[in-house]
Scaffold this active site. Structure first.
Site, PDB file in Angstrom:
ATOM      1  N   HIS A  67       0.816  -1.223   0.000  1.00 23.97           N
ATOM      2  CA  HIS A  67       0.000   0.000   0.000  1.00 23.97           C
ATOM      3  C   HIS A  67       0.843   1.263   0.000  1.00 23.97           C
ATOM      4  O   HIS A  67       0.366   2.315  -0.423  1.00 23.97           O
ATOM      5  CB  HIS A  67      -0.953   0.010   1.201  1.00 23.97           C
ATOM      6  N   GLY A  68       2.047   1.184   0.480  1.00 19.44           N
ATOM      7  CA  GLY A  68       2.861   2.391   0.446  1.00 19.44           C
ATOM      8  C   GLY A  68       4.092   2.274   1.297  1.00 19.44           C
ATOM      9  O   GLY A  68       4.193   1.396   2.169  1.00 19.44           O
TER      10      GLY A  68
END
Lengths: 317, 478
Positions: free
Chosen positions: B326-327
């Protein structure tokens, strides 16, 4: 497929028609009820963009109302003025900001760029005529749809809340008390150098055309119009294309009085930034303007000469 | 080009009409049209990254063919690893470079060594995580002889770049999507109407619920120190609905749009907030990513076949990688870690497959036990979302600290009644429609036409009234 398209049309057609109908009713309702009446004593209106918005403190000048709005192009100023002159018969004079950047091609963006459309179009949508609407429509179709949508919501909100006070709510602009002073920090950057390298050479025909419309409107209503250039920071002024500016002024507005204050000498701490006065500068400039108006500036045959003489006496040039 | 923009409202009908009226002579023409439309769609964000997309497509197309045609295992391995390393290299460069460099510098600083770091000021190409995973699954499937490579470059490119799924999924599989691209598509009235209905519901979720909840979630999360415990709980709840409606709304629009072109995409959400345990939640949340990790990471690692230690290790790996996907931020990693902690007790007790069907199937309301299970699972999820949303770990901890305070029992200072009513309306519709693919699929189908249309008009009016506070889809950044 045919059935699908037909069903789709039958589904959306009534919805679209109802939305258009309600939109027309809302626009008419707001246009009829909008409250933009100024005090009877007010005889002079100030219009324009952020330079007059921040630089003219109307509480210090007798019988003047400043309804300038930051980022406003002449397209929107024209709409506002049309309504103001219709309902305020006491207005005898209009001062309109006329600065270098208002001739530049950037003003097209200020008229129909997405950001500006979203901000300004909903404030004036209900009184625009078909020519004005088509100007926006043909230049930015998707922006126009968004702006109409926002206008619909704004108009509905005004009708539902029965709040039509655009002037007292300052939605149409007012004097802006600017506290900041960024000259020192700006002078430490290479902003001026960059501006010199990117000097504008194109002008905005659209903005100039709408200023012409403003001039014509004032003449029709028998209202005196005067163009005003506000004080600018000297090194900033040098970055501007003065030749282009003067060419436009002489070609299209030679018969309109022009008050040029760009070289008024102010201290660095009286500027918010290179082209805006802060509250200190606004106070000094507004008191000067008030004094000049009282001395009959707006009725002089050569107002600029009068300004220059007054400035040299007050050591402000 | 956002799905909830006027540009897309113009783009979609144009492509739709060209697809069914101009390019309908042969599915190959339709594929060319879809590819051109998809590249145009992508270029509307940033045309420069189109080259990256084309490069990634070319890479996987050629390495797929080369692997298949390789005479030796070592040759096959070479092409396989070339594709894997280049794909992950791009992803790592654009998405994780700054994170690793900064984390390394911070670690050295903690040891008393100060180093100058050189970080990149690059924007993350939209959808890179999604189309990279598309390509990876294709290459891995060829390597393990599960599929044969696609020889038609146009068809393969449409598989990677089909505009409804290009920037935020669902993450498709070659086995599911490619066969649909390779055959003639016939227009089906019922499917197209169903697609439109799904788009409508997706827009409602995105524009009415997610964007409005986002406004309040942003205010509360960005100024958490100013708010009472009860208001912080509201902030966490707003984000919980924001992220679900934002992402599942996007997926609904993507799936509905694909249906208009006669293509079925993988389902991505299945009412996850009605889950009775966290294992069920993960079978219902971002399904295409969860199954991707299951098939290409969890199972190759041994899955849950080995001993207890292996099960625990694999579960942690899959959740941590999922968080990291996701990051590049520790907050996502902790979010993944928390979910692993929630999941492991169920796995060890062999209860992770207890709740397979839909909750309260055939009933109007859940029983008390089901209700309490849902409430408990939902609370765990809300808590984990705090880490996901917070700007940093310290922000997350101070947010949680702020919740567990005496002010938790006070009335929230942020309590927008209109939005709360809309969220309740949304939850009721979702609950009623929970046995379908999406909430509106079966809703009011048996009603008289006028009443049904009236309901759809109501949804459209709500979208129209709330549109404007446009926020970008959260998952575009991943």
């Amino acid at each position: 497929m045919k059935k699908f398209i037909t069903s789709l049309l039958w589904f959306f057609l009534p919805l679209i028609l109802v939305v258009i109908l309600i939109s027309i009713v809302l626009k008419k309702s707001v246009n009829d009820k909008v409250d933009c009446v100024v005090d009877e004593k007010i005889t002079t209106l100030v219009l324009g963009h952020s330079q007059t918005e921040c630089g003219i403190n109307d509480s210090l000048i007798a019988n003047v109302k400043n309804i300038s709005s930051g980022g406003e192009s002449y397209f929107y100023t024209y709409q506002k003025l049309k309504k103001m002159l219709l309902v305020n018969k006491n207005i005898k004079t209009v001062l309109v900001s006329f600065s270098n950047n208002q001739t530049e091609v950037l003003m097209n963006e200020w008229t129909y760029g997405d950001k500006y459309l979203k901000n300004f179009y909903p404030k004036y949508n209900f009184m625009m005529d078909s020519d004005d609407v088509s100007t926006v429509l043909k230049n930015n179709f998707t922006g126009y749809i968004s702006a109409e949508h926002q206008s619909f919501l704004n108009n509905a909100d005004m009708v539902m809340k029965s709040n039509y006070n655009l002037l007292s709510d300052k939605k149409w602009g007012s004097y802006l008390y600017l506290k900041r002073n960024k000259i020192d920090s700006l002078n430490k950057t290479d902003t001026i150098k960059k501006m010199l390298l990117n000097r504008v050479t194109d002008y905005s025909k659209l903005n100039v055309d709408y200023l012409k419309k403003i001039v014509t409107l004032c003449k029709e209503k028998n209202v005196k119009i005067t163009l005003v250039r506000m004080p600018l920071y000297s090194s900033y002024f040098k970055t501007k294309n003065e030749i282009l500016f003067q060419r436009i002024r002489k070609e299209y507005f030679s018969d309109v009085p022009f008050l040029d204050f760009h070289s008024v000498s102010l201290n660095d701490d009286e500027f918010g930034d290179y082209d805006h006065l802060n509250y200190k500068g606004a106070k000094k400039f507004s008191l000067l303007l008030d004094d000049l108006i009282k001395q009959g500036l707006l009725n002089k045959n050569n107002p600029q000469q009068f300004i220059n003489e007054s400035l040299s006496k007050s050591k402000l040039n | 080009m956002l799905f909830n923009s006027i540009n897309f409202a113009l783009f979609l009908p144009i492509v739709f009409l060209l697809y069914w009226f101009v390019a309908n002579k042969d599915y190959k023409y339709q594929n060319i049209l879809l590819l051109v439309a998809s590249y145009f769609f992508y270029a509307c964000w940033d045309y420069r990254f189109l080259f990256l997309l084309v490069f990634s497509t070319l890479l996987d197309y050629f390495t797929g063919l080369k692997m298949f045609d390789s005479k030796t295992v070592s040759r096959k391995k070479f092409w396989f690893w070339l594709s894997i390393l280049v794909n992950l290299g791009f992803l790592g460069f654009f998405k994780y470079y700054n994170f690793f460099v900064n984390s390394f510098a911070e670690a050295l600083a903690n040891l008393g060594m100060h180093v100058e770091v050189w970080t990149l000021n690059v924007i993350l190409p939209v959808g890179i995580s999604f189309y990279t995973f598309h390509g990876l699954s294709y290459v891995i499937d060829i390597y393990y002889d599960r599929i044969k490579p696609e020889r038609n470059f146009i068809d393969y490119s449409v598989f990677v770049s089909f505009f409804p799924l290009l920037v935020a999924g669902p993450i498709e599989r070659a086995t599911h999507l490619l066969p649909q691209i390779q055959r003639e598509r016939k227009f089906n009235y019922a499917t197209a109407v169903d697609g439109l209905r799904q788009i409508l519901w997706g827009l409602f979720k995105k524009v009415v619920i997610a964007d409005n909840c986002a406004e309040y979630a942003n205010i509360i999360f960005n100024n958490s120190e100013q708010y009472s415990g009860s208001t912080l709980v509201m902030g966490a709840l707003f984000f919980t609905f924001q992220i679900y409606c934002d992402f599942s709304g996007y997926s609904d629009i993507a799936l509905g749009t694909a249906r208009l072109f006669g293509i079925d995409l993988l389902r991505n959400f299945a009412f996850p907030y009605f889950s009775r345990d966290i294992a069920e939640f993960w079978r219902r949340w971002h399904i295409s990513l969860s199954t991707w990790f299951r098939d290409y990471l969890y199972i190759p690692l041994g899955g849950s076949q080995g001993g207890t230690w292996m099960k625990v290790r694999n579960t942690f790996i899959i959740f941590l990688v999922s968080g990291f996907w996701h990051g590049a931020n520790w907050t996502f990693i902790i979010w993944g870690f928390l979910n692993a902690l929630y999941f492991i007790p169920l796995l060890l007790a062999k209860k992770n497959r207890n709740n397979i069907g839909t909750v309260a199937e055939g009933n109007v309301l859940p029983n008390f036990r089901e209700f309490m299970s849902m409430l408990f699972t939902f609370s765990l999820t809300v808590f984990a979302w705090i880490f996901f949303r917070a700007n940093s770990l310290s922000d997350a901890f101070s947010f949680i600290g702020g919740i567990f305070d005496s002010s938790l029992l006070s009335f929230p200072t942020v309590f927008p009644i209109t939005i709360i009513v809309l969220v309740i309306f949304f939850l009721v519709i979702e609950w009623i429609g929970r046995e379908h693919q999406y909430a509106l699929q079966g809703f009011g189908i048996k009603w008289p036409k006028l009443l049904r249309y009236g309901f759809y008009y109501l949804i459209i009016v709500l979208i129209f009234a709330f549109m404007g506070k446009e926020q970008e889809f959260i998952y575009f950044q991943f």
